[in-house]
Design an enzyme around this catalytic site. Sequence first.
Site, PDB file in Angstrom:
ATOM      1  N   LYS A  84      34.459  38.222  28.889  1.00 26.75           N
ATOM      2  CA  LYS A  84      35.573  39.105  28.496  1.00 26.75           C
ATOM      3  C   LYS A  84      35.541  39.272  26.973  1.00 26.75           C
ATOM      4  CE  LYS A  84      38.143  37.971  32.653  1.00 26.75           C
ATOM      5  NZ  LYS A  84      37.357  36.874  33.243  1.00 26.75           N
ATOM      6  N   THR A  91      29.611  39.708  15.597  1.00 28.45           N
ATOM      7  CA  THR A  91      29.681  38.562  16.514  1.00 28.45           C
ATOM      8  C   THR A  91      29.278  38.990  17.922  1.00 28.45           C
ATOM      9  OG1 THR A  91      31.399  37.542  15.191  1.00 28.45           O
ATOM     10  CG2 THR A  91      31.238  36.799  17.464  1.00 28.45           C
ATOM     11  N   GLY A 200      39.704  39.195  42.748  1.00 34.99           N
ATOM     12  CA  GLY A 200      41.076  38.994  43.209  1.00 34.99           C
ATOM     13  C   GLY A 200      41.148  38.899  44.713  1.00 34.99           C
ATOM     14  N   GLY A 205      44.764  35.621  46.491  1.00 30.70           N
ATOM     15  CA  GLY A 205      45.822  35.805  47.475  1.00 30.70           C
ATOM     16  C   GLY A 205      46.264  37.215  47.800  1.00 30.70           C
ATOM     17  N   GLY A 206      46.136  38.147  46.897  1.00 34.51           N
ATOM     18  CA  GLY A 206      46.740  39.458  47.119  1.00 34.51           C
ATOM     19  C   GLY A 206      46.058  40.265  48.200  1.00 34.51           C
TER      20      GLY A 206
END
Length: 243
Positions: A84, A91, A200, A205-206
Amino acid sequence: MRTFRERMMASAKRSRSRVVLALDITGPHQTRLARAEKVLDATMDRIAAVKVNHQLLLPYGLEGIARVVAKCHDGGLPIIADLKMNDIESTNLDIVDSLLAYGFDAVIANPFVGREEGLGGVIERMHAKGGGVILLVYMSHSGAREGYALRVAGKPLYRTFAARARDWGADGVVVSAKSPEKIAETRKIVGNNCLIFSPGVGAQGGAKLGAAPGADFVIVGRSITEAPNPRGALMEITPGLAA
Ligand code: XMP
């Protein structure tokens, strides 16, 4: 030189799978690498790619997980670094140079940092070396709405991020499996040449396993890595996710 997208599609076809295995092994640090290799050995013929995150990268570093990367390459599996990434260009460029040197195929980055002196040069560098850049569009935890759904300049940020992915030539985007409507909105913006990766599913859980309609690939971690029988868990979800 094949592009990251071409390698992903070839791997999905060969494995007949659109599962990206998130190799997020937790527990005692000394045992994580061996357990990661075990899960990989048990599943690698029926997954499309591997994603590694800080669970392995922090304790071991790129040098320490060289065997995992080699295993992926031997099996024809692209390997994605889920950093992410969110820093200034100098950098970011050093990060992707290290990832490429250690055999990674793609990196996940945060478009919030911007193109100029942020991610523009990174995408160019990755493409020049056959690598890919995947941008976050809408994350899968509930707090995602506190950031990615904020309305800025009259529209939610995730739509701006999807447009950035299209305009910057990103290879893929990450959109939560828990938001099928956002997957559909993102597809309309990015078109068919940008892969949609959807996490996800399962442990978060969703969404039911097998869900994430419209995504090209589903990212699955704990439902497989923490199962008593990781291959069994993978095969249970594979019918809904076959390529
Ligand atoms: P689980 O165990 O929930 O693991 O199946 C999911 C994996 O995906 C990561 N994750 C994300 N990565 N954008 C990302 O780049 C996201 O929106 C996102 N949501 C989850 C998570 O860190 C884990 O590795």
